[in-house]
Design a protein around this motif. Structure first.
Motif, PDB file in Angstrom:
ATOM      1  N   SER A 199      56.238  41.890  14.141  1.00  0.00           N
ATOM      2  CA  SER A 199      56.788  42.544  15.316  1.00  0.00           C
ATOM      3  C   SER A 199      56.604  44.054  15.193  1.00  0.00           C
ATOM      4  O   SER A 199      56.450  44.582  14.110  1.00  0.00           O
ATOM      5  N   GLN A 200      56.580  44.689  16.331  1.00  0.00           N
ATOM      6  CA  GLN A 200      56.447  46.141  16.386  1.00  0.00           C
ATOM      7  C   GLN A 200      57.536  46.641  17.318  1.00  0.00           C
ATOM      8  O   GLN A 200      57.689  46.128  18.422  1.00  0.00           O
ATOM      9  N   THR A 201      58.291  47.636  16.892  1.00  0.00           N
ATOM     10  CA  THR A 201      59.380  48.151  17.712  1.00  0.00           C
ATOM     11  C   THR A 201      58.983  49.495  18.300  1.00  0.00           C
ATOM     12  O   THR A 201      58.510  50.373  17.596  1.00  0.00           O
ATOM     13  N   THR A 202      59.157  49.612  19.606  1.00  0.00           N
ATOM     14  CA  THR A 202      58.912  50.860  20.309  1.00  0.00           C
ATOM     15  C   THR A 202      60.246  51.348  20.850  1.00  0.00           C
ATOM     16  O   THR A 202      60.972  50.587  21.480  1.00  0.00           O
ATOM     17  N   THR A 203      60.550  52.601  20.613  1.00  0.00           N
ATOM     18  CA  THR A 203      61.774  53.174  21.147  1.00  0.00           C
ATOM     19  C   THR A 203      61.433  53.850  22.476  1.00  0.00           C
ATOM     20  O   THR A 203      60.586  54.732  22.528  1.00  0.00           O
ATOM     21  N   GLY A 250      58.312  53.960  33.265  1.00  0.00           N
ATOM     22  CA  GLY A 250      58.087  52.896  32.298  1.00  0.00           C
ATOM     23  C   GLY A 250      58.654  53.303  30.951  1.00  0.00           C
ATOM     24  O   GLY A 250      59.425  54.262  30.849  1.00  0.00           O
ATOM     25  N   CYS A 251      58.272  52.595  29.925  1.00  0.00           N
ATOM     26  CA  CYS A 251      58.702  52.922  28.564  1.00  0.00           C
ATOM     27  C   CYS A 251      57.874  54.096  28.062  1.00  0.00           C
ATOM     28  O   CYS A 251      56.676  53.955  27.793  1.00  0.00           O
ATOM     29  N   ASN A 252      58.482  55.273  27.985  1.00  0.00           N
ATOM     30  CA  ASN A 252      57.832  56.499  27.525  1.00  0.00           C
ATOM     31  C   ASN A 252      56.662  56.931  28.414  1.00  0.00           C
ATOM     32  O   ASN A 252      55.759  57.632  27.966  1.00  0.00           O
ATOM     33  N   SER A 253      56.709  56.516  29.667  1.00  0.00           N
ATOM     34  CA  SER A 253      55.679  56.917  30.623  1.00  0.00           C
ATOM     35  C   SER A 253      56.300  57.003  32.007  1.00  0.00           C
ATOM     36  O   SER A 253      57.328  56.387  32.285  1.00  0.00           O
ATOM     37  N   ALA A 254      55.666  57.777  32.860  1.00  0.00           N
ATOM     38  CA  ALA A 254      56.133  57.902  34.241  1.00  0.00           C
ATOM     39  C   ALA A 254      54.955  58.296  35.118  1.00  0.00           C
ATOM     40  O   ALA A 254      53.977  58.892  34.640  1.00  0.00           O
ATOM     41  N   ILE A 255      55.064  57.949  36.389  1.00  0.00           N
ATOM     42  CA  ILE A 255      54.056  58.303  37.384  1.00  0.00           C
ATOM     43  C   ILE A 255      54.774  58.961  38.551  1.00  0.00           C
ATOM     44  O   ILE A 255      55.758  58.429  39.061  1.00  0.00           O
ATOM     45  N   ASP A 256      54.277  60.110  38.959  1.00  0.00           N
ATOM     46  CA  ASP A 256      54.795  60.833  40.122  1.00  0.00           C
ATOM     47  C   ASP A 256      53.628  60.949  41.099  1.00  0.00           C
ATOM     48  O   ASP A 256      52.636  61.620  40.808  1.00  0.00           O
ATOM     49  N   THR A 257      53.718  60.275  42.236  1.00  0.00           N
ATOM     50  CA  THR A 257      52.637  60.223  43.216  1.00  0.00           C
ATOM     51  C   THR A 257      53.168  60.656  44.577  1.00  0.00           C
ATOM     52  O   THR A 257      54.274  60.294  44.951  1.00  0.00           O
ATOM     53  N   GLY A 258      52.368  61.411  45.306  1.00  0.00           N
ATOM     54  CA  GLY A 258      52.803  61.796  46.632  1.00  0.00           C
ATOM     55  C   GLY A 258      51.891  62.798  47.300  1.00  0.00           C
ATOM     56  O   GLY A 258      50.688  62.839  47.041  1.00  0.00           O
ATOM     57  N   LEU A 259      52.522  63.617  48.130  1.00  0.00           N
ATOM     58  CA  LEU A 259      51.822  64.666  48.877  1.00  0.00           C
ATOM     59  C   LEU A 259      52.468  65.997  48.554  1.00  0.00           C
ATOM     60  O   LEU A 259      53.692  66.084  48.433  1.00  0.00           O
ATOM     61  N   TYR A 260      51.629  67.028  48.388  1.00  0.00           N
ATOM     62  CA  TYR A 260      52.154  68.366  48.191  1.00  0.00           C
ATOM     63  C   TYR A 260      51.321  69.372  48.947  1.00  0.00           C
ATOM     64  O   TYR A 260      50.221  69.069  49.412  1.00  0.00           O
ATOM     65  N   THR A 261      51.901  70.554  49.116  1.00  0.00           N
ATOM     66  CA  THR A 261      51.210  71.645  49.801  1.00  0.00           C
ATOM     67  C   THR A 261      51.244  72.866  48.914  1.00  0.00           C
ATOM     68  O   THR A 261      52.286  73.216  48.353  1.00  0.00           O
ATOM     69  N   PHE A 262      50.085  73.506  48.786  1.00  0.00           N
ATOM     70  CA  PHE A 262      50.006  74.787  48.087  1.00  0.00           C
ATOM     71  C   PHE A 262      49.900  75.886  49.128  1.00  0.00           C
ATOM     72  O   PHE A 262      49.130  75.777  50.086  1.00  0.00           O
TER      73      PHE A 262
END
Length: 157
Positions: A25-29, A106-118
């Motif tokens: 087994s492998q444990t991920t925190t 997710g586990c130690n990950s994230a996604i930020d998706t959308g629309l932005y304006t500069f």
């Protein structure tokens, strides 16, 4: 607080025949986070952008992060290429604003998706789609990939 996820290796006749190391087994925190904390990562990135320091912006990315930038057709695969792009981009004095987004965690990950304006110093604007992917590495959230592309159609209110 951290969450723990355990991954088990299944032994099949095929895996027993392969000369691979087998771990029972492998444990991920998993680092606890929420959408507010992930949303603040854009604010951190935007603060680096407003600093006009390409190296400060590049420091928000992992060493091997992928950047598909808003105002360039060139894929940026290493720090030098990202600094090269941000040197060009920051000369325009951009300031980003999120228009809409969806955050997935997710586990130690994230996604930020959308629309932005500069908005740039000359008051011109660029409306774009974006995706930031993040990983929790060495006690810090870093960008692992960033895709930004201009909107194909003019957006009107």
């Amino acid at each position: 607080m951290t969450l723990t996820k355990t991954v088990f290796t299944v032994l099949t006749p095929l895996t027993l025949a392969l000369p691979l190391p087998v771990h029972a087994s492998q444990t991920t925190t998993c680092t606890k986070t929420d959408t507010k904390q992930i949303a603040q990562l854009f604010d951190r990135w935007n603060t680096a952008v407003k600093s006009s320091d390409p190296e400060a912006v590049a420091a928000q990315y992992t060493r091997d992060a992928v950047l598909l930038p808003t105002l360039s057709n060139q894929l940026r695969l290493d720090e030098a290429a990202r600094i090269d792009y941000f040197t060009f981009f920051l000369d325009k004095k951009p300031e980003g604003k999120i228009d809409s987004r969806r955050i997935q965690i997710g586990c130690n990950s994230a996604i930020d998706t959308g629309l932005y304006t500069f908005t740039f110093a000359d008051k011109s604007t660029a409306q774009a789609r974006y995706t930031f992917t993040y990983a929790w590495l060495n006690g810090k959230w870093l960008i692992t990939s960033h895709h930004s592309s201009l909107m194909p159609e003019t957006v009107t209110d």
